[in-house]
Design a protein around this motif. Sequence first.
Motif, PDB file in Angstrom:
ATOM      1  N   GLU A   1      15.462  26.891 -75.720  1.00  0.00           N
ATOM      2  CA  GLU A   1      16.276  25.888 -76.400  1.00  0.00           C
ATOM      3  C   GLU A   1      16.622  24.696 -75.507  1.00  0.00           C
ATOM      4  O   GLU A   1      17.206  23.722 -75.984  1.00  0.00           O
ATOM      5  CB  GLU A   1      17.566  26.544 -76.912  1.00  0.00           C
ATOM      6  N   LEU A   2      16.271  24.776 -74.227  1.00  0.00           N
ATOM      7  CA  LEU A   2      16.532  23.653 -73.319  1.00  0.00           C
ATOM      8  C   LEU A   2      15.531  22.541 -73.608  1.00  0.00           C
ATOM      9  O   LEU A   2      14.332  22.684 -73.364  1.00  0.00           O
ATOM     10  CB  LEU A   2      16.422  24.112 -71.856  1.00  0.00           C
ATOM     11  N   GLU A   3      16.014  21.453 -74.107  1.00  0.00           N
ATOM     12  CA  GLU A   3      15.150  20.363 -74.579  1.00  0.00           C
ATOM     13  C   GLU A   3      14.304  19.755 -73.468  1.00  0.00           C
ATOM     14  O   GLU A   3      13.156  19.365 -73.697  1.00  0.00           O
ATOM     15  CB  GLU A   3      16.015  19.281 -75.227  1.00  0.00           C
ATOM     16  N   HIS A   4      14.835  19.700 -72.234  1.00  0.00           N
ATOM     17  CA  HIS A   4      14.150  18.996 -71.156  1.00  0.00           C
ATOM     18  C   HIS A   4      13.427  19.924 -70.183  1.00  0.00           C
ATOM     19  O   HIS A   4      12.885  19.451 -69.178  1.00  0.00           O
ATOM     20  CB  HIS A   4      15.161  18.151 -70.373  1.00  0.00           C
ATOM     21  N   LEU A   5      13.399  21.216 -70.455  1.00  0.00           N
ATOM     22  CA  LEU A   5      12.802  22.171 -69.525  1.00  0.00           C
ATOM     23  C   LEU A   5      11.314  21.867 -69.301  1.00  0.00           C
ATOM     24  O   LEU A   5      10.566  21.638 -70.254  1.00  0.00           O
ATOM     25  CB  LEU A   5      12.972  23.596 -70.054  1.00  0.00           C
ATOM     26  N   GLU A   6      10.901  21.892 -68.025  1.00  0.00           N
ATOM     27  CA  GLU A   6       9.513  21.611 -67.669  1.00  0.00           C
ATOM     28  C   GLU A   6       8.895  22.707 -66.808  1.00  0.00           C
ATOM     29  O   GLU A   6       7.686  22.891 -66.838  1.00  0.00           O
ATOM     30  CB  GLU A   6       9.419  20.277 -66.916  1.00  0.00           C
ATOM     31  N   ARG A   7       9.705  23.380 -66.001  1.00  0.00           N
ATOM     32  CA  ARG A   7       9.155  24.367 -65.060  1.00  0.00           C
ATOM     33  C   ARG A   7      10.051  25.588 -65.020  1.00  0.00           C
ATOM     34  O   ARG A   7      11.274  25.474 -64.934  1.00  0.00           O
ATOM     35  CB  ARG A   7       9.056  23.731 -63.675  1.00  0.00           C
ATOM     36  N   LEU A   8       9.415  26.773 -65.061  1.00  0.00           N
ATOM     37  CA  LEU A   8      10.140  28.035 -65.071  1.00  0.00           C
ATOM     38  C   LEU A   8       9.410  28.999 -64.141  1.00  0.00           C
ATOM     39  O   LEU A   8       8.218  29.261 -64.313  1.00  0.00           O
ATOM     40  CB  LEU A   8      10.203  28.597 -66.496  1.00  0.00           C
ATOM     41  N   VAL A   9      10.109  29.509 -63.124  1.00  0.00           N
ATOM     42  CA  VAL A   9       9.506  30.420 -62.142  1.00  0.00           C
ATOM     43  C   VAL A   9      10.046  31.820 -62.398  1.00  0.00           C
ATOM     44  O   VAL A   9      11.251  32.061 -62.286  1.00  0.00           O
ATOM     45  CB  VAL A   9       9.828  29.962 -60.700  1.00  0.00           C
ATOM     46  N   LEU A  10       9.112  32.764 -62.721  1.00  0.00           N
ATOM     47  CA  LEU A  10       9.523  34.074 -63.223  1.00  0.00           C
ATOM     48  C   LEU A  10       8.918  35.250 -62.483  1.00  0.00           C
ATOM     49  O   LEU A  10       9.133  36.401 -62.896  1.00  0.00           O
ATOM     50  CB  LEU A  10       9.140  34.195 -64.709  1.00  0.00           C
ATOM     51  N   PHE A  11       8.136  35.049 -61.416  1.00  0.00           N
ATOM     52  CA  PHE A  11       7.468  36.202 -60.810  1.00  0.00           C
ATOM     53  C   PHE A  11       8.494  37.160 -60.206  1.00  0.00           C
ATOM     54  O   PHE A  11       9.596  36.769 -59.813  1.00  0.00           O
ATOM     55  CB  PHE A  11       6.417  35.779 -59.792  1.00  0.00           C
ATOM     56  N   ASP A  12       8.098  38.430 -60.170  1.00  0.00           N
ATOM     57  CA  ASP A  12       8.975  39.507 -59.708  1.00  0.00           C
ATOM     58  C   ASP A  12      10.229  39.632 -60.570  1.00  0.00           C
ATOM     59  O   ASP A  12      11.330  39.874 -60.066  1.00  0.00           O
ATOM     60  CB  ASP A  12       9.379  39.303 -58.241  1.00  0.00           C
ATOM     61  N   THR A  13      10.067  39.464 -61.882  1.00  0.00           N
ATOM     62  CA  THR A  13      11.157  39.718 -62.826  1.00  0.00           C
ATOM     63  C   THR A  13      10.675  40.768 -63.822  1.00  0.00           C
ATOM     64  O   THR A  13       9.555  41.290 -63.719  1.00  0.00           O
ATOM     65  CB  THR A  13      11.560  38.440 -63.579  1.00  0.00           C
ATOM     66  N   ARG A  14      11.496  41.062 -64.827  1.00  0.00           N
ATOM     67  CA  ARG A  14      11.118  42.048 -65.848  1.00  0.00           C
ATOM     68  C   ARG A  14      10.453  41.386 -67.048  1.00  0.00           C
ATOM     69  O   ARG A  14      10.183  42.044 -68.053  1.00  0.00           O
ATOM     70  CB  ARG A  14      12.371  42.814 -66.290  1.00  0.00           C
ATOM     71  N   VAL A  15      10.185  40.113 -66.951  1.00  0.00           N
ATOM     72  CA  VAL A  15       9.490  39.398 -68.022  1.00  0.00           C
ATOM     73  C   VAL A  15       8.012  39.778 -67.973  1.00  0.00           C
ATOM     74  O   VAL A  15       7.395  39.800 -66.897  1.00  0.00           O
ATOM     75  CB  VAL A  15       9.656  37.878 -67.859  1.00  0.00           C
ATOM     76  N   THR A  16       7.417  40.053 -69.148  1.00  0.00           N
ATOM     77  CA  THR A  16       6.012  40.463 -69.208  1.00  0.00           C
ATOM     78  C   THR A  16       5.114  39.269 -69.473  1.00  0.00           C
ATOM     79  O   THR A  16       5.569  38.201 -69.899  1.00  0.00           O
ATOM     80  CB  THR A  16       5.813  41.499 -70.317  1.00  0.00           C
ATOM     81  N   ALA A  17       3.817  39.468 -69.233  1.00  0.00           N
ATOM     82  CA  ALA A  17       2.844  38.400 -69.453  1.00  0.00           C
ATOM     83  C   ALA A  17       2.782  38.018 -70.923  1.00  0.00           C
ATOM     84  O   ALA A  17       2.638  36.829 -71.268  1.00  0.00           O
ATOM     85  CB  ALA A  17       1.467  38.836 -68.946  1.00  0.00           C
ATOM     86  N   ASP A  18       2.873  38.987 -71.811  1.00  0.00           N
ATOM     87  CA  ASP A  18       2.840  38.678 -73.238  1.00  0.00           C
ATOM     88  C   ASP A  18       4.045  37.825 -73.635  1.00  0.00           C
ATOM     89  O   ASP A  18       3.925  36.901 -74.460  1.00  0.00           O
ATOM     90  CB  ASP A  18       2.824  39.975 -74.062  1.00  0.00           C
ATOM     91  N   GLU A  19       5.205  38.141 -73.081  1.00  0.00           N
ATOM     92  CA  GLU A  19       6.398  37.352 -73.392  1.00  0.00           C
ATOM     93  C   GLU A  19       6.260  35.921 -72.881  1.00  0.00           C
ATOM     94  O   GLU A  19       6.692  34.964 -73.545  1.00  0.00           O
ATOM     95  CB  GLU A  19       7.632  38.028 -72.781  1.00  0.00           C
ATOM     96  N   VAL A  20       5.636  35.753 -71.715  1.00  0.00           N
ATOM     97  CA  VAL A  20       5.411  34.403 -71.189  1.00  0.00           C
ATOM     98  C   VAL A  20       4.430  33.649 -72.073  1.00  0.00           C
ATOM     99  O   VAL A  20       4.613  32.451 -72.354  1.00  0.00           O
ATOM    100  CB  VAL A  20       4.900  34.471 -69.734  1.00  0.00           C
TER     101      VAL A  20
END
Length: 641
Positions: free
Chosen positions: A443-462
Motif C-alpha cells: 500500500e506504500l505508494e512510493h515504494l521502490e526497493r524492498l530487501v527481504l533475504f533471510d526472512t520468512r517471506v517465500t519466493a511465491d509470496e514475493v
Amino acid sequence: MIEGAQEGELATQVFGTDQWLEFVGHLHPLVLHMPIGLLAASLLLEFVSLFSRGTIPARRVVHAAFGLSAVVAAVTGWLLADTGGYGSSLVDEHRNLAIVAAVLGVIVALVDLFGRDGTAAFARRLALFACAATLTLAGHSGGMITHGRTFLSAVAPPELAPWLGEEPKERRRKRAVLPPTSSEPESLEPAPERTPEETPEETAAPAPSPEVSDVAILVEAFRARCFECHQEDKVKGDLRLDVVSGWPDQLDLESPEDSEMLYRVLLPRDDADAMPPKGDALDPGAIDALRRWIESGAPMDELERQLSGASEDEQQAAADLDDVRAMTGARIASIAADLGLPSASRRLDVSWRHVDVAPDATRLAALGPVASRVVDLDLAGRSNAAAALAGLPPMEVLERLHLERTDVDSEAVEAVCRAAPALRYVNVHSTEVCGAALEPLAELEHLERLVLFDTRVTADEVDSFEASRPGVRATLGAALMDGSAFGSDQPRRILAADPDEGRVALLREIAIGKPEVLWERPIEGLDAMEWRGDTSGGHGRVLLAEGDGPAVVVDTATDTVVETLDAFEDDGTAPVARATLASGHRVEARPCQAPDDPQLVEVQPDGDIEWAFHDPKRFRGDGARFILLDGDDVLSLRRQR
C-alpha cells in the motif's frame, strides 16, 4: 669519484625547473620592499627636480631602478602565488595590482629616459602618482593575504574599517548588542531604595549566560591562530581550516589521540612540526575542546555553522537539533544534498547504528520536533527495535528505513507503514518478517526497493507481491554468507581503489549504501584495474597493474596472486565519470566537496538519487577508481580530477 659524480647528477635531476621556480618565488618577501623604498625616492627626486635641474640624472637612475625592481617583485610574486599554496580572489587582486604598478613603473622610467618636452614631464608625473596609488593598494591586499583580511580593519576607527577590509565578526556582533545610550546626563542623586515588593522580578538577578560549546571555543581559537595560514587566501600544506571540508582528513575518530590536528597542537613548541608554528601554543582550553569534540564523533553541523557565521535563527535551530540528539542518543546529521540550505530546512539522517545508546520508545518519541525532516531512519542491528518503534512519531517524508538484523516482525512493519507513508526503500533482511508484512508494504505508494533475504517471506509470496507492484524491486535471494556466487538479485558490490591513499578494496552492501569490507590490499600507484569474474561468497578475481611492474590477478578470497601477466594489454575500456545501468539509471563518480558528499550516486531519469556510496576513509582522492558490480552490470568509473 664515480660515486660522487652519481650523487651530483642525482641532485641536479632532483632540483629541476619546478624547484628553481619555487625557489625564485620564495624570494618575493625579500625583494618586495625594494620598489617601495625606490618609489619613495622617486617621488622625492621628482619634487626636487622641479627646482634643481642638477638632480635630473639621479632622478633618471632612481626611476630606472624603481621600474626594474617593480618588475622583479611582480615576477617573484606571480611565482609564489603559483607554488606557495596561495589562491583566492584576494590573491588575484594583489597580483593584478602589482602587474599594473610594474607596468607604470617601467613607463615612468622610459618616459624619463627618452622624453624631453613638457608633455613628457606631465605624463611621467601622472604615471608616477598613479603607480604610487596602485602600489599602495597592492601593499594593502598583500598585507591582508599575509595577516588576514581583518588585520587592519580590526583596529581601525569604525568609520574607516569598512574601507580597509572585512570587519571581524566578533566586532559586528558586539556592535549589534550595544544598548542605546541616553543623551541626558545621569543624575548624581542615589536611586531610592526599593522594598522587595517593588523590585521587579526580572531584575532580581542577572540571567546566566549560555554555556559556550566546544566547537565555538576551538573555532574562535583557530580563527585567531590558524586561519592566517590555512584559509582561502593562503593554503599552507594544502590545508584549509576556514571551510568544513578541510577538517575530516585531520581527524581519526577511531583513535582521537592519533588525529593529525590534535597531534600537531600538542607537540613541544621547539618541534618543527608544532602548530601554530609561531608564538605561544594553542590555549589549553581550546585543545581540550578539540579533544572532546573529536571523541564525541566530530559532528560537522555546528562546525559548519561556526565557520560560516550562521544567523541567530540558524543557531537556534541547530541548538534545538542538539537537544534532540541529547534526548535520543542517535546520530543525527543533515543529508549531503541539503548542506547548502538553512539549518532548519535540512532533511535529516537519523541512525542508532554504531552508537552506545540503545533506542527505546521514549527515545524515538523524542524525534517529534524534527520528525517532519527525517528522510532516513536506521535501527539496523538493534535487538529491541520492535519495542522502540512503538514510540515512532508520524514521519511524513521518511523515505529510507533500515531494520535489518533486528527483532522486528510483520506487525512492527505494518505500524511503521502507517507512520511513514512516503517510504521508498525498506530493508528487513535477517528478521522474523513473514508474508503478512507484504500487504501493508504494497500500500506504500512510493515504494521502490524492498530487501527481504533471510526472512520468512517465500519466493511465491514475493512473486505475487511483484505482480501487484511491478515497479518495486524486491530482493530475496540466499543468505549473504552461504558460499554461493552472487546472482542478479544479490546486494551490490563495489571494487574501489585510491592510488593516493595506497589501497584497493572490495566491499559488499549489508544495507543499501552501507558496505562491509570483504577484501583489502595495499597498492603503489595504479595503471589498470579489472574485474575478472566471481568466485564464491561475494569474492572474485581482480586484475591490478601497478607502475612498471607486471600485472597480477588476485583472488580476493585468499588475497593471493593466482596469475602474473608480464605482457598485459589494456582492453581499451577506460573508466569513465558516468555510466548507465541496464535499468536506465545513471551512475556517477563525483568529486567530494564536503565531508558527507557521496562518491558514487545512482540517478534516476527524473534526477532523483536512487542510491549513494560513501567511504571517505578509504577512497577520498580525486583519482579514485570504482567498479560497480550489480548483477550483470559491471561499470568501471573514475572520479574526475
